[in-house]
Write a protein that holds these residues in place. Structure first.
Motif, PDB file in Angstrom:
ATOM      1  N   ARG A 157      21.887   1.010 -34.409  1.00  0.00           N
ATOM      2  CA  ARG A 157      20.549   0.932 -33.819  1.00  0.00           C
ATOM      3  C   ARG A 157      20.711   1.097 -32.323  1.00  0.00           C
ATOM      4  O   ARG A 157      21.561   0.455 -31.711  1.00  0.00           O
ATOM      5  CB  ARG A 157      19.872  -0.401 -34.125  1.00  0.00           C
ATOM      6  CG  ARG A 157      18.565  -0.608 -33.333  1.00  0.00           C
ATOM      7  CD  ARG A 157      17.878  -1.920 -33.609  1.00  0.00           C
ATOM      8  NE  ARG A 157      17.168  -1.901 -34.866  1.00  0.00           N
ATOM      9  CZ  ARG A 157      17.484  -2.611 -35.923  1.00  0.00           C
ATOM     10  NH1 ARG A 157      18.541  -3.400 -35.882  1.00  0.00           N
ATOM     11  NH2 ARG A 157      16.782  -2.538 -37.032  1.00  0.00           N
ATOM     12  N   ALA A 158      19.914   1.968 -31.728  1.00  0.00           N
ATOM     13  CA  ALA A 158      20.049   2.263 -30.300  1.00  0.00           C
ATOM     14  C   ALA A 158      18.738   2.012 -29.568  1.00  0.00           C
ATOM     15  O   ALA A 158      17.644   2.165 -30.131  1.00  0.00           O
ATOM     16  CB  ALA A 158      20.495   3.710 -30.094  1.00  0.00           C
ATOM     17  N   PHE A 159      18.871   1.645 -28.311  1.00  0.00           N
ATOM     18  CA  PHE A 159      17.751   1.464 -27.387  1.00  0.00           C
ATOM     19  C   PHE A 159      17.983   2.364 -26.188  1.00  0.00           C
ATOM     20  O   PHE A 159      19.114   2.458 -25.699  1.00  0.00           O
ATOM     21  CB  PHE A 159      17.661   0.011 -26.906  1.00  0.00           C
ATOM     22  CG  PHE A 159      17.508  -1.012 -27.991  1.00  0.00           C
ATOM     23  CD1 PHE A 159      16.253  -1.439 -28.396  1.00  0.00           C
ATOM     24  CD2 PHE A 159      18.624  -1.550 -28.618  1.00  0.00           C
ATOM     25  CE1 PHE A 159      16.105  -2.387 -29.385  1.00  0.00           C
ATOM     26  CE2 PHE A 159      18.492  -2.498 -29.614  1.00  0.00           C
ATOM     27  CZ  PHE A 159      17.223  -2.919 -30.001  1.00  0.00           C
ATOM     28  N   ALA A 160      16.940   3.015 -25.696  1.00  0.00           N
ATOM     29  CA  ALA A 160      17.107   3.901 -24.548  1.00  0.00           C
ATOM     30  C   ALA A 160      15.887   3.843 -23.638  1.00  0.00           C
ATOM     31  O   ALA A 160      14.750   3.731 -24.100  1.00  0.00           O
ATOM     32  CB  ALA A 160      17.347   5.342 -25.005  1.00  0.00           C
ATOM     33  N   LEU A 161      16.168   3.939 -22.347  1.00  0.00           N
ATOM     34  CA  LEU A 161      15.122   4.089 -21.345  1.00  0.00           C
ATOM     35  C   LEU A 161      15.651   5.072 -20.309  1.00  0.00           C
ATOM     36  O   LEU A 161      16.636   4.793 -19.620  1.00  0.00           O
ATOM     37  CB  LEU A 161      14.789   2.750 -20.688  1.00  0.00           C
ATOM     38  CG  LEU A 161      13.653   2.778 -19.654  1.00  0.00           C
ATOM     39  CD1 LEU A 161      12.319   3.086 -20.335  1.00  0.00           C
ATOM     40  CD2 LEU A 161      13.549   1.449 -18.916  1.00  0.00           C
ATOM     41  N   GLY A 162      15.038   6.243 -20.240  1.00  0.00           N
ATOM     42  CA  GLY A 162      15.501   7.259 -19.314  1.00  0.00           C
ATOM     43  C   GLY A 162      16.285   8.355 -20.007  1.00  0.00           C
ATOM     44  O   GLY A 162      16.129   8.573 -21.211  1.00  0.00           O
ATOM     45  N   ASP A 163      17.144   9.039 -19.250  1.00  0.00           N
ATOM     46  CA  ASP A 163      17.794  10.230 -19.784  1.00  0.00           C
ATOM     47  C   ASP A 163      19.289  10.082 -20.050  1.00  0.00           C
ATOM     48  O   ASP A 163      19.995  11.079 -20.197  1.00  0.00           O
ATOM     49  CB  ASP A 163      17.553  11.429 -18.861  1.00  0.00           C
ATOM     50  CG  ASP A 163      17.985  11.181 -17.427  1.00  0.00           C
ATOM     51  OD1 ASP A 163      18.649  10.154 -17.178  1.00  0.00           O
ATOM     52  OD2 ASP A 163      17.664  12.021 -16.563  1.00  0.00           O
ATOM     53  N   PRO A 190      13.330  10.601 -14.363  1.00  0.00           N
ATOM     54  CA  PRO A 190      13.396   9.938 -15.667  1.00  0.00           C
ATOM     55  C   PRO A 190      12.811   8.525 -15.598  1.00  0.00           C
ATOM     56  O   PRO A 190      12.636   7.970 -14.496  1.00  0.00           O
ATOM     57  CB  PRO A 190      14.905   9.882 -15.938  1.00  0.00           C
ATOM     58  CG  PRO A 190      15.508   9.816 -14.577  1.00  0.00           C
ATOM     59  CD  PRO A 190      14.654  10.711 -13.720  1.00  0.00           C
ATOM     60  N   GLN A 191      12.510   7.985 -16.752  1.00  0.00           N
ATOM     61  CA  GLN A 191      12.108   6.582 -16.802  1.00  0.00           C
ATOM     62  C   GLN A 191      13.266   5.721 -16.301  1.00  0.00           C
ATOM     63  O   GLN A 191      14.428   5.971 -16.616  1.00  0.00           O
ATOM     64  CB  GLN A 191      11.775   6.185 -18.244  1.00  0.00           C
ATOM     65  CG  GLN A 191      10.539   6.846 -18.813  1.00  0.00           C
ATOM     66  CD  GLN A 191       9.270   6.086 -18.436  1.00  0.00           C
ATOM     67  OE1 GLN A 191       9.301   5.105 -17.705  1.00  0.00           O
ATOM     68  NE2 GLN A 191       8.146   6.538 -18.959  1.00  0.00           N
ATOM     69  N   LEU A 192      12.954   4.710 -15.506  1.00  0.00           N
ATOM     70  CA  LEU A 192      13.973   3.849 -14.920  1.00  0.00           C
ATOM     71  C   LEU A 192      13.609   2.378 -15.118  1.00  0.00           C
ATOM     72  O   LEU A 192      12.430   2.030 -15.183  1.00  0.00           O
ATOM     73  CB  LEU A 192      14.122   4.133 -13.431  1.00  0.00           C
ATOM     74  CG  LEU A 192      14.558   5.545 -13.019  1.00  0.00           C
ATOM     75  CD1 LEU A 192      14.380   5.723 -11.507  1.00  0.00           C
ATOM     76  CD2 LEU A 192      15.995   5.799 -13.416  1.00  0.00           C
ATOM     77  N   VAL A 207      10.606   1.629 -23.951  1.00  0.00           N
ATOM     78  CA  VAL A 207      11.922   1.746 -24.588  1.00  0.00           C
ATOM     79  C   VAL A 207      11.804   2.519 -25.897  1.00  0.00           C
ATOM     80  O   VAL A 207      10.911   2.264 -26.712  1.00  0.00           O
ATOM     81  CB  VAL A 207      12.524   0.353 -24.844  1.00  0.00           C
ATOM     82  CG1 VAL A 207      13.708   0.435 -25.808  1.00  0.00           C
ATOM     83  CG2 VAL A 207      12.976  -0.276 -23.535  1.00  0.00           C
ATOM     84  N   SER A 208      12.683   3.479 -26.097  1.00  0.00           N
ATOM     85  CA  SER A 208      12.757   4.224 -27.359  1.00  0.00           C
ATOM     86  C   SER A 208      13.852   3.616 -28.232  1.00  0.00           C
ATOM     87  O   SER A 208      14.851   3.094 -27.721  1.00  0.00           O
ATOM     88  CB  SER A 208      13.075   5.698 -27.097  1.00  0.00           C
ATOM     89  OG  SER A 208      12.100   6.298 -26.278  1.00  0.00           O
ATOM     90  N   THR A 209      13.666   3.691 -29.547  1.00  0.00           N
ATOM     91  CA  THR A 209      14.662   3.173 -30.475  1.00  0.00           C
ATOM     92  C   THR A 209      14.997   4.233 -31.518  1.00  0.00           C
ATOM     93  O   THR A 209      14.187   5.125 -31.811  1.00  0.00           O
ATOM     94  CB  THR A 209      14.186   1.896 -31.183  1.00  0.00           C
ATOM     95  OG1 THR A 209      13.001   2.194 -31.939  1.00  0.00           O
ATOM     96  CG2 THR A 209      13.870   0.796 -30.178  1.00  0.00           C
ATOM     97  N   ALA A 210      16.178   4.140 -32.075  1.00  0.00           N
ATOM     98  CA  ALA A 210      16.596   5.046 -33.139  1.00  0.00           C
ATOM     99  C   ALA A 210      17.637   4.332 -33.988  1.00  0.00           C
ATOM    100  O   ALA A 210      18.309   3.402 -33.520  1.00  0.00           O
ATOM    101  CB  ALA A 210      17.169   6.343 -32.570  1.00  0.00           C
TER     102      ALA A 210
END
Length: 286
Positions: A157-163, A190-192, A207-210
């Motif tokens: 499971r991943a969390f991301a904010l930005g590039d 990018p989102q920061l 925050v994006s998740t995958a």
């Protein structure tokens, strides 16, 4: 670095900008592997150079992210939205809420060296530092009966904010690119996540998740934007060429990897920016 006692191989690389020292690198990496070897937490963060103390903030974010994922792992379950909110709230408590203390120590250290904060630096300190983040939690799936014929896998499971990006490779071919899927989507804004932003709800919404599954031989890559853009700018990433090249380079050593990064910069195929890479590979038996 390696993790030979676990079912995962882990390698970490940091390459500063051309002309910068390793101490000036504003990218950061962090990895946590609990003793039972049934899970792994990893994160990379890219500090925004236009902000003061970006490297220090990136290091705090990367470390805070792995610790927040480990804390959340102790209370599994729940809806995806709830998991994201819990992760963000814990992350802010470990980073944003501690930033003022870090600044106080930084100011005291500067004063002790006879270099107190200058008037023109104060606005930057007041504004705070900014960085991107991608973090992943890998967990060994429950073993299945040998008679089923199914291979034991890992879930992530991943969390991301930005590039900063995660790449899932199987047989060197791209399975997942997250959160960016096209090299043209890398921009200059990018989102920061800022060191002064305490709005957990707003950050959780951004925050994006995958999620995904890993099998023997699969790889996960966490990369900051310069390397991530390089990967996605190569169409052969879908057919295994770029992934195999990067894997072969990572199998060598840090010095040769850094030389390759510099070569790509010299050929204008990679932007001159700090590079961070964590490569996690599920070992094959035998």
């Amino acid at each position: 670095m390696g993790a030979s006692s676990t079912p995962l191989d882990v390698q970490c690389f940091l390459v500063p900008k051309t002309g910068s020292s390793s101490d000036e690198c504003e990218d950061a990496i962090d990895v946590l592997s609990p003793p039972d070897a049934s899970s792994l937490f990893a994160a990379v963060s890219d500090g925004a150079s236009e902000s003061l103390l970006a490297g220090a903030w990136a290091r705090q974010l990367a470390h805070g992210a792995v610790m927040s994922m480990a804390a959340a792992d102790e209370e599994p379950g729940g809806r995806e939205d709830d998991l994201s909110r819990a992760f963000v709230e814990d992350l802010l408590a470990r980073t944003v809420d501690q930033w003022d203390g870090y600044i106080s120590d930084y100011q005291a250290e500067r004063a002790a060296r006879g270099r107190p904060i200058a008037w023109y630096e104060q606005p930057g300190l007041d504004k705070g530092a900014f960085a991107t983040l991608v973090a992943v939690h890998m967990r060994a799936a429950p073993a299945v009966p040998e008679t089923s014929g199914a291979a034991r896998c890992w879930v992530w499971r991943a969390f991301a904010l930005g590039d900063s990006c995660l790449f899932h490779l199987r047989d060197d071919r791209l399975v997942t690119s997250f959160p960016i899927t096209d090299s043209h989507d890398f921009g200059i804004t990018p989102q920061l996540l800022g060191s002064r932003n305490r709005d957990a709800g707003l950050i959780a919404d951004r925050v994006s998740t995958a999620t995904g599954e890993l099998y023997a031989g699969d790889e996960l890559l966490l990369a900051t934007d310069a390397l991530a853009a390089w990967l996605l700018s190569h169409p052969e990433i879908d057919s295994g060429g770029a992934g195999k090249q990067l894997g072969n380079l990572a199998d060598l050593d840090r010095e040769l990897f850094a030389e390759w990064v510099q070569s790509e910069r010299d050929k204008s195929r990679m932007r001159n920016d700090d590079v961070a890479l964590i490569r996690m590979r599920v070992k094959t038996e035998g």
